[in-house]
Design a protein around this motif. Structure first.
Motif, PDB file in Angstrom:
ATOM      1  N   VAL A 180      60.834  39.082  34.013  1.00 25.56           N
ATOM      2  CA  VAL A 180      59.768  39.586  34.873  1.00 25.56           C
ATOM      3  C   VAL A 180      59.963  41.095  35.050  1.00 25.56           C
ATOM      4  N   VAL A 181      58.918  41.857  34.841  1.00 18.94           N
ATOM      5  CA  VAL A 181      59.029  43.302  35.006  1.00 18.94           C
ATOM      6  C   VAL A 181      58.197  43.822  36.179  1.00 18.94           C
ATOM      7  N   TYR A 182      57.054  43.185  36.442  1.00 18.64           N
ATOM      8  CA  TYR A 182      56.221  43.634  37.552  1.00 18.64           C
ATOM      9  C   TYR A 182      55.539  42.444  38.216  1.00 18.64           C
ATOM     10  N   SER A 183      55.401  42.548  39.518  1.00 19.06           N
ATOM     11  CA  SER A 183      54.571  41.578  40.248  1.00 19.06           C
ATOM     12  C   SER A 183      53.262  42.267  40.607  1.00 19.06           C
ATOM     13  N   GLY A 184      52.197  41.501  40.666  1.00 21.54           N
ATOM     14  CA  GLY A 184      50.904  42.077  40.969  1.00 21.54           C
ATOM     15  C   GLY A 184      49.940  41.029  41.466  1.00 21.54           C
ATOM     16  N   GLN A 185      48.680  41.338  41.388  1.00 18.64           N
ATOM     17  CA  GLN A 185      47.637  40.425  41.858  1.00 18.64           C
ATOM     18  C   GLN A 185      46.547  40.325  40.804  1.00 18.64           C
ATOM     19  N   ALA A 186      46.101  39.095  40.564  1.00 17.00           N
ATOM     20  CA  ALA A 186      44.977  38.896  39.650  1.00 17.00           C
ATOM     21  C   ALA A 186      43.717  39.427  40.315  1.00 17.00           C
ATOM     22  N   ILE A 187      43.024  40.319  39.638  1.00 21.47           N
ATOM     23  CA  ILE A 187      41.786  40.871  40.201  1.00 21.47           C
ATOM     24  C   ILE A 187      40.560  40.231  39.552  1.00 21.47           C
ATOM     25  N   SER A 188      40.807  39.421  38.549  1.00 21.00           N
ATOM     26  CA  SER A 188      39.760  38.599  37.928  1.00 21.00           C
ATOM     27  C   SER A 188      40.492  37.489  37.185  1.00 21.00           C
ATOM     28  N   THR A 189      39.768  36.678  36.450  1.00 20.89           N
ATOM     29  CA  THR A 189      40.426  35.594  35.724  1.00 20.89           C
ATOM     30  C   THR A 189      41.176  36.084  34.494  1.00 20.89           C
ATOM     31  N   ASN A 190      40.956  37.331  34.101  1.00 22.05           N
ATOM     32  CA  ASN A 190      41.647  37.842  32.910  1.00 22.05           C
ATOM     33  C   ASN A 190      42.228  39.248  33.124  1.00 22.05           C
ATOM     34  N   ALA A 191      42.581  39.588  34.360  1.00 20.14           N
ATOM     35  CA  ALA A 191      43.168  40.909  34.623  1.00 20.14           C
ATOM     36  C   ALA A 191      44.132  40.827  35.801  1.00 20.14           C
TER      37      ALA A 191
ATOM     38  N   LYS B 282      54.376  57.079  41.479  1.00 22.28           N
ATOM     39  CA  LYS B 282      53.790  55.742  41.433  1.00 22.28           C
ATOM     40  C   LYS B 282      52.492  55.772  40.629  1.00 22.28           C
ATOM     41  N   ALA B 283      52.092  54.596  40.162  1.00 28.09           N
ATOM     42  CA  ALA B 283      50.800  54.452  39.490  1.00 28.09           C
ATOM     43  C   ALA B 283      50.422  52.980  39.467  1.00 28.09           C
ATOM     44  N   HIS B 284      49.157  52.715  39.211  1.00 25.51           N
ATOM     45  CA  HIS B 284      48.685  51.348  39.008  1.00 25.51           C
ATOM     46  C   HIS B 284      48.435  51.124  37.521  1.00 25.51           C
ATOM     47  N   ILE B 285      48.793  49.926  37.052  1.00 18.82           N
ATOM     48  CA  ILE B 285      48.424  49.515  35.703  1.00 18.82           C
ATOM     49  C   ILE B 285      47.686  48.188  35.809  1.00 18.82           C
ATOM     50  N   THR B 286      46.522  48.134  35.226  1.00 16.67           N
ATOM     51  CA  THR B 286      45.770  46.888  35.160  1.00 16.67           C
ATOM     52  C   THR B 286      45.910  46.319  33.755  1.00 16.67           C
ATOM     53  N   PHE B 287      46.583  45.174  33.658  1.00 18.61           N
ATOM     54  CA  PHE B 287      46.781  44.501  32.378  1.00 18.61           C
ATOM     55  C   PHE B 287      45.637  43.509  32.159  1.00 18.61           C
ATOM     56  N   THR B 288      44.926  43.686  31.076  1.00 23.85           N
ATOM     57  CA  THR B 288      43.872  42.743  30.699  1.00 23.85           C
ATOM     58  C   THR B 288      44.467  41.676  29.792  1.00 23.85           C
ATOM     59  N   LEU B 289      44.136  40.413  30.050  1.00 22.73           N
ATOM     60  CA  LEU B 289      44.719  39.297  29.316  1.00 22.73           C
ATOM     61  C   LEU B 289      43.845  38.909  28.127  1.00 22.73           C
ATOM     62  N   SER B 290      44.507  38.336  27.136  1.00 21.77           N
ATOM     63  CA  SER B 290      43.782  37.946  25.922  1.00 21.77           C
ATOM     64  C   SER B 290      42.826  36.787  26.168  1.00 21.77           C
ATOM     65  N   THR B 291      43.125  35.949  27.163  1.00 19.37           N
ATOM     66  CA  THR B 291      42.212  34.856  27.548  1.00 19.37           C
ATOM     67  C   THR B 291      42.191  34.749  29.064  1.00 19.37           C
ATOM     68  N   ALA B 292      41.078  34.274  29.612  1.00 24.91           N
ATOM     69  CA  ALA B 292      40.983  34.060  31.059  1.00 24.91           C
ATOM     70  C   ALA B 292      41.937  32.944  31.457  1.00 24.91           C
ATOM     71  N   SER B 293      42.923  33.254  32.300  1.00 26.24           N
ATOM     72  CA  SER B 293      43.961  32.258  32.573  1.00 26.24           C
ATOM     73  C   SER B 293      44.550  32.350  33.973  1.00 26.24           C
ATOM     74  N   VAL B 294      44.045  33.246  34.824  1.00 26.73           N
ATOM     75  CA  VAL B 294      44.579  33.391  36.172  1.00 26.73           C
ATOM     76  C   VAL B 294      43.447  33.250  37.173  1.00 26.73           C
ATOM     77  N   VAL B 295      43.827  33.081  38.432  1.00 26.54           N
ATOM     78  CA  VAL B 295      42.848  32.912  39.507  1.00 26.54           C
ATOM     79  C   VAL B 295      42.763  34.213  40.294  1.00 26.54           C
ATOM     80  N   ALA B 296      41.566  34.765  40.363  1.00 28.25           N
ATOM     81  CA  ALA B 296      41.381  36.012  41.090  1.00 28.25           C
ATOM     82  C   ALA B 296      41.883  35.889  42.523  1.00 28.25           C
ATOM     83  N   GLY B 297      42.669  36.884  42.962  1.00 22.58           N
ATOM     84  CA  GLY B 297      43.219  36.887  44.309  1.00 22.58           C
ATOM     85  C   GLY B 297      44.625  36.346  44.391  1.00 22.58           C
TER      86      GLY B 297
END
Length: 326
Positions: free
Chosen positions: A232-243, A291-306
Motif C-alpha cells: 500500500v502506498v497511498y490511502s484515498g477516497q473514491a470520487i467515482s466508480t473508476n477514480a 503536498k499535492a493531490h493525485i487522482t488515479f483513474t482505474l482501467s475498469t469501474a470497480s469502486v464505490v464513490a465516497g
C-alpha cells in the motif's frame, strides 16, 4: 565562562585555583566559525553520494541532470555519465565520470552546479576545489557565472582549486558554476570527486556530510519516490466508480514543483473481491511546496464513490517524480 578566560576555584582551598584556557571559536580561511561544525561547503552533493535519477546515463541530452544537483551539457557530442566507486584516491568513496565517445564542435560542453540564494556570498572571496583525473592531458576551466579560469588535468588524480570573488548584489535566481571542457575533436574520460566551494582563499579538506543530510538537501530540488513493490502506498477516497483521489506528501521544495507519475499501470487498487484493478492515468492537482493531490483513474469501474480506497504499487517500477530544480 565559554569563549573567554574563567577562574575556577577548587573546593579544597589548600589547592591552587585552576585557570581554564580561553575557548575561542576556530577560523577557516580567516572566516570565523560557529561552535557548530559542517556546512562550509556550498556545493550540494559534492561527494556524489546521491544519484536519485540513476547511476548511468547514455546518451547525454542538452542540460541533463545526472548525479543530484549536477547537470551535463554535451549538445552535439555523444557521451555517457556514470557513478564511479573504484579507482578513486584514498578516502574518497564516490566520483563522477563523464566519458565522451564522439566529439562535438559546439561550445556547450560542461558540468554545471547551480547555487541558490547566492546573495549570502555577495562580495565574498571563495575558493572552489575538487579532485580531477582525465584520460588525456588537457586544459579545462572553471566558469564562475561566466568568469573563467583555466586548470590542467592529467591521467593521475590531482587536486585543483581556484579563488574567486562573488559579485556584490543580487544577480538572479542562482549562481552558475561550471567545469568546462574546451571544445576540440578529442574524446575523453573526465573523472571528478569531492567538489567544494567555501569562503576564504585556501582550499581546506573536503567536508563529508552524513548521507541522510546530503539526501535531504538534494530533495529540496528533486525527489523520486520509489514506492515499495506489492504494498500500500497511498490511502484515498473514491470520487467515482473508476477514480480514486489521494493526497501525497514530500520533502518541502524551494518552489511549487512539477510532479509526474511514472508508469501508471504499475499502480492499482483492489475491488470488493480483492482483485487488483490497474490504473490507466494519474492526474496531479493542487500542488504546493510539500503536498499535492493525485487522482488515479482505474482501467475498469470497480469502486464505490465516497468509500475509502487504497492505492497499491504492483512492482518496484511504481514511482513519482517531484521536480523543483533550478
Amino acid at each position: 565562562s565559554f569563549n573567554g578566560t574563567a577562574n575556577i576555584t577548587v573546593v579544597d582551598s589548600t589547592k591552587a585555583p585552576l585557570v581554564s584556557p580561553a575557548l575561542v571559536n576556530p577560523t577557516i580561511n580567516g572566516v570565523a566559525q560557529s561552535g557548530y561544525t559542517g556546512f562550509k561547503n556550498y556545493i550540494i552533493n559534492g561527494g556524489f553520494d546521491v544519484w536519485q535519477r540513476g547511476t548511468s546515463f547514455t546518451p547525454i541530452a542538452a542540460q541533463q541532470y545526472t548525479a543530484d544537483r549536477f547537470l551535463v551539457e554535451d549538445r552535439d557530442g555523444t557521451s555517457t555519465v556514470s557513478k564511479i566507486t573504484t579507482g578513486l584516491p584514498d578516502g574518497v568513496a564516490y566520483g563522477f565520470k563523464w566519458s565522451r565517445t564522439a566529439p562535438g564542435t559546439n561550445s556547450h560542453q560542461y558540468i554545471a552546479h547551480r547555487i541558490e540564494y547566492q546573495r549570502i556570498l555577495s562580495g565574498k572571496t571563495v575558493v572552489i576545489s575538487m579532485m580531477v583525473k582525465n584520460s588525456v592531458d588537457r586544459t579545462c576551466k572553471f566558469s564562475m557565472n561566466g568568469t573563467t579560469y583555466d586548470f590542467e588535468t592529467t591521467t593521475s588524480w590531482t587536486k585543483v582549486s581556484q579563488v574567486h570573488t562573488f559579485p556584490a548584489g543580487d544577480i538572479g535566481a542562482y549562481y552558475d558554476i561550471r567545469i568546462d571542457v574546451k571544445t576540440d575533436t578529442a574524446n575523453f574520460d573526465l573523472e571528478i570527486a569531492q567538489v567544494q566551494l567555501e569562503q576564504g582563499s585556501v582550499a581546506t579538506p573536503f567536508e563529508q556530510r552524513p548521507y541522510g543530510l546530503e539526501l535531504s538537501l538534494c530533495q529540496r530540488y528533486y525527489e523520486k519516490l520509489h514506492l515499495a513493490a506489492a504494498g500500500v502506498v497511498y490511502s484515498g477516497q473514491a470520487i467515482s466508480t473508476n477514480a480514486v483521489a489521494c493526497l501525497i506528501e514530500f520533502v518541502e521544495k524551494r518552489v511549487a514543483p512539477s510532479i509526474s507519475v511514472g508508469v501508471v499501470t504499475n499502480f492499482a487498487t483492489l475491488n470488493a473481491s480483492g482483485t487488483p484493478i490497474t490504473c490507466n492515468n494519474g492526474a496531479v492537482s493542487s500542488i504546493n511546496f510539500a503536498k499535492a493531490h493525485i487522482t488515479f483513474t482505474l482501467s475498469t469501474a470497480s469502486v464505490v464513490a465516497g468509500n475509502a480506497s487504497l492505492i497499491y504499487a504492483l512492482n518496484s517500477g511504481a514511482s513519482i517524480v517531484i521536480d523543483a530544480e533550478l
